[in-house]
Design a protein around this motif. Sequence first.
Motif, PDB file in Angstrom:
ATOM      1  N   CYS A 198      -0.547  -5.854  -0.262  1.00  0.00           N
ATOM      2  CA  CYS A 198      -0.355  -5.776   1.165  1.00  0.00           C
ATOM      3  C   CYS A 198      -2.010  -5.945   1.597  1.00  0.00           C
ATOM      4  N   CYS A 202      -4.223   1.126   5.672  1.00  0.00           N
ATOM      5  CA  CYS A 202      -3.643   2.191   6.205  1.00  0.00           C
ATOM      6  C   CYS A 202      -4.375   3.534   5.206  1.00  0.00           C
ATOM      7  N   CYS A 205      -2.153   5.384   2.631  1.00  0.00           N
ATOM      8  CA  CYS A 205      -1.319   4.836   1.756  1.00  0.00           C
ATOM      9  C   CYS A 205      -2.052   4.146   0.457  1.00  0.00           C
ATOM     10  N   ARG A 274       6.143  -4.871   9.464  1.00  0.00           N
ATOM     11  CA  ARG A 274       5.289  -4.273  10.180  1.00  0.00           C
ATOM     12  C   ARG A 274       5.317  -4.425  11.725  1.00  0.00           C
TER      13      ARG A 274
HETATM   14  S1  SF4 Z   1       1.280   1.487   4.915  1.00  0.00           S
HETATM   15 FE1  SF4 Z   1      -0.255   0.171   5.287  1.00  0.00          FE
HETATM   16  S2  SF4 Z   1      -1.391  -0.605   3.732  1.00  0.00           S
HETATM   17 FE2  SF4 Z   1       0.402   0.501   2.907  1.00  0.00          FE
HETATM   18  S3  SF4 Z   1       1.838  -1.020   2.333  1.00  0.00           S
HETATM   19 FE3  SF4 Z   1       2.113  -0.578   4.705  1.00  0.00          FE
HETATM   20  S4  SF4 Z   1       1.143  -1.634   5.979  1.00  0.00           S
HETATM   21 FE4  SF4 Z   1       0.211  -1.948   3.751  1.00  0.00          FE
END
Ligand code: SF4
Length: 473
Positions: A198, A202, A205, A274
Amino acid sequence: MRKHHIVLYNPRAPFFTMPLALIAVGSALDRSRYEVTLVDGRLEPDPVARVLDATDGALCLGVSVLTGIPIRDALGVTRAVRARHPRCRIVWGGWHPSLFPRETLNEAGVDAVVVGQGEEAFADLVERFAAGRTGQDGRDGQEGEDGENGRDATGVIARRPARDINDFPEHDYGLIAVERYFALKRERQLDYTTSQGCRFRCTFCADPTVYGRAWSGLEPARVATELDRLWHRHHFTDVGFQDETFFTHANRVGAIAEEILGRDLHFTWMATMRGDQGARLDEHVLLACRHAGLRRVMIGLESGSQQMLDWMKKDLKVEQVFVTAEKCRRHGIAVLCNLIVGFPDEPPESVAATLDAAKALRALGPDFQVALFYYRPYPGTPITDALARRGHPLPRSLDEWAAIEESTSHSPWVDAGKRALIDRFSFYQRIGWARPDAWRVPLQAIARWRCRRDVYAFPIEKTIVEWVRQVRA
Ligand code: SF4
């Protein structure tokens, strides 16, 4: 020539997603030289006995480990194999060992840890074991640099620069008993992943830490060719795309939808999206996805407070999620939104904003659902690192990380009053905006009234429903 036997183990966990990471690792091994057995602890009445039997004479046991409950099962299996078959090499990979390679090697049974993308690094380790080598390239006591294996004081840490996943072979679903998963899920749903990693950042995460914000996705034609073959073989009716962010590239997603349509494949599917990607997504692409079977998207809104979203570097506006939800509503696509409460020092107004966002989403219709979670300080994230610097006690050993779900069942940053509010809201929103049911209409009306006004005192309906559930169980 006699083939070496490699056993892959997926620990027990409270969900039944197919073990895609181990399927990928097993598929990347040279099958003309290695016989691969994949054991899933979730399908076994006695996983330890099954793995002990499978590893008799095996060259290597590979275990994929997530933080939390799976660690405990992985430890039990690892210790049993180490005691019974001391010559079998044991390798841990997956999220938790990738974040804590040295700590993982403190476990006496673990010979090596694979960090990050596992296909190439594990295949390389196995080659070395087969050649009678330890798996190390670096000098004793040194961890290897990226792109080589190194040796910690107690074992090998293997990592390879992330490769484009198009370089790896097709996943061999023959490694698992597909029908058993259909039975456990109670639907003929195949799990499949079209991408890895990804690009986002964030701070709650661990994905950015493990994959370094790298992303690669399979070519649309390859996705469709593989799904076509799997559909004819396993006759599934639904696909769960388990990508971290399936909608990363709109053109690619549109091409996948066109490929599915062009091949006349008939199944529904769900995927991660997203909120900002959905808001930007061309209506024609979303429509093509709908025609190709898209039935639900899962969106991580995380918080209804823009301030909190900015703090956690979500790079998302709250409004974008509502724009996406409205688009989905127009096209008849359901939405599941994940929300988290109880971040460190989260102010009450932020929790209130999150509950308000949940109500607004639920009010869009029964196909718009929310899942509320309490924040837990999972490892490998900037928020957890900041907590550690502040002196917040965090687990240290594998056994302690195994208990994280039990020791933090509720966020310590949510007081008892707020917790009662959140738990009651979770209950009433589920009932209030569920699909209408003649028997439940009065209860649904009361539940919606309570949520809209935040009146949760004397939750008599909750007590009755929970009592009925207990009696039925
Ligand atoms: S929470 Fe944010 S960093 Fe983690 S996979 Fe989802 S979009 Fe990507």
